[in-house]
Motif scaffolding. Sequence first.
Motif, PDB file in Angstrom:
ATOM      1  N   UNK A   1       0.856  -1.212   0.072  1.00 58.44           N
ATOM      2  CA  UNK A   1      -0.075   0.029  -0.004  1.00 58.44           C
ATOM      3  C   UNK A   1       0.664   1.091   0.108  1.00 58.44           C
ATOM      4  N   UNK A   2       0.538   2.218  -0.650  1.00 63.20           N
ATOM      5  CA  UNK A   2       1.232   3.357  -0.722  1.00 63.20           C
ATOM      6  C   UNK A   2       0.428   4.289  -0.019  1.00 63.20           C
ATOM      7  N   UNK A   3       1.032   5.082   1.056  1.00 69.87           N
ATOM      8  CA  UNK A   3       0.406   6.137   1.846  1.00 69.87           C
ATOM      9  C   UNK A   3       1.248   7.490   1.460  1.00 69.87           C
ATOM     10  N   UNK A   4       0.303   8.340   0.820  1.00 66.65           N
ATOM     11  CA  UNK A   4       1.084   9.677   0.491  1.00 66.65           C
ATOM     12  C   UNK A   4       0.438  10.700   1.506  1.00 66.65           C
ATOM     13  N   UNK A   5       1.306  11.157   2.487  1.00 65.28           N
ATOM     14  CA  UNK A   5       0.837  12.128   3.695  1.00 65.28           C
ATOM     15  C   UNK A   5       0.476  13.467   2.951  1.00 65.28           C
ATOM     16  N   UNK A   6      -0.518  14.245   3.704  1.00 63.48           N
ATOM     17  CA  UNK A   6      -0.731  15.535   3.523  1.00 63.48           C
ATOM     18  C   UNK A   6       0.583  16.290   4.310  1.00 63.48           C
ATOM     19  N   UNK A   7       1.445  16.752   3.750  1.00 65.67           N
ATOM     20  CA  UNK A   7       2.630  17.225   4.123  1.00 65.67           C
ATOM     21  C   UNK A   7       2.407  18.496   5.120  1.00 65.67           C
ATOM     22  N   UNK A   8       1.190  19.227   5.033  1.00 66.79           N
ATOM     23  CA  UNK A   8       0.840  20.374   5.910  1.00 66.79           C
ATOM     24  C   UNK A   8       0.636  19.776   7.168  1.00 66.79           C
ATOM     25  N   UNK A   9      -0.038  18.497   7.406  1.00 64.13           N
ATOM     26  CA  UNK A   9      -0.207  17.933   8.519  1.00 64.13           C
ATOM     27  C   UNK A   9       0.652  16.923   9.282  1.00 64.13           C
TER      28      UNK A   9
END
Length: 453
Positions: free
Chosen positions: A317-325
């Motif tokens: 699974x790929x988890x692409x984080x919201x880098x603002x959070x």
Amino acid sequence: MSELPVGWTTGPVGELFEIVGGGTPPAADASNFSDAGSAHAWLTPADLSGYKKKMITHGARDLSPKGLKSSSAKLMPAGSVLFTSRAPIGYVAIADGEISTNQGFKSFVLPEGLDASYVYYYLKRIRELAESRGTGTTFKELSGAATKELPFVVAPFGEQKRIAQKLDALLAQVDTLKTRIDAIPALLKRFRKSILASAVSGELTTEWRLGKGLNKEDWCNSAIGAVAFVTKLAGFEYTKFVKYEPGGDLSVVKAENVGKSGFKVTQFSTVRSEDVTSLTRSKLTGGEILMVFVGAGTGQVATVPNVGNWFLGPNIAMIRPDTNVVISKYLEHYCRSPQGWTEMSSFLKSTAQPCLSMKTIRQIGLPLPSIEEQTEIVRRVEQLFAFADQLEAKVATAKQRIDTLTQSLLAKAFRGELVPQDPNDEPASVLLERIRAQRAAAPKPKRGRKTSA
């Protein structure tokens, strides 16, 4: 061994010892064997694999009286030195009682004037020499003739005793050091786990928050799905790839490459640039978290590097984080932490093999401090991990040195440098001539004592 101390001498093994082989009765007949310690002690090389003691009483099973009689195994007296001659060559032990062996041994029955412990340590010293004289294709074997031609260094009897006693003491210390060194990797593993536990609980940055006038109540609880886009790739066959043109290498990340020790890749064959246009959804740009979601490695994570052409492989699974959070590395550290694993385990499906679904991955709980504190947590974790890595490297170096220390001590012992010589000791040349004379005068020995069934 060319320059010996005064009073020492050498001779071929065949002139000093009775060399005894071994045998095995028909294995299909269970009555040829008995429980260990109940009949005639009998060894195979497997009994000495990993065996650390100098003395040995028996192996995994004994020979029954019938088994001894129906084989070429021979009973040897206590104090005989047992030396494996195949599979592998060079295991050694001293018989602590009457004993026999299978055919994987060339054992040494000692004459008067040779100390068993001295012989034991000498055979450990020449293991590589013995291996070099073995022959065979499937596995090397040291023949009886080759065994008899091995050189043996004879010290005066009194000095043999002193050497053996000194080696007993020094090598016991080496074993203690090995035990302590071998325990350190497990300690470091626990250390890293405790760092992660402290990091994601807020303990690691308690003082930092106080200095900033903050408190832990500023943390919030979220779920991965609320701060990251989770996807997986299905149905694409990667086994024919290694790189694409133009643009460089195409590195396909497979599930087995996402491990606890970090990020690794597997590369595949050349593919035209137009063949990768359909892989847009699986293209990794750097900073994504990869999580194995099916199989033995379920739950293992790694962060994709910011350089290189990475593509997502199956079962990840790929988890692409919201880098603002959330910072990628903070998310990775949380997933690796005991708290993260506990949270993740609660979502594991009970099937033939462990697995997570995209839905459950999105539901995994995630404690979220501020971006500023996440940055500080990551900095501190990486700093402490770097310290652990340095210590691990030093431990590996120390282990290599300790592993060579035994042979260094043995080499020193048989150069006559370990204990002082005593000019009052009888010269070894006199001892050697006496052994030769006794063996020449004695009737041909019966090779072991058989017991009637």
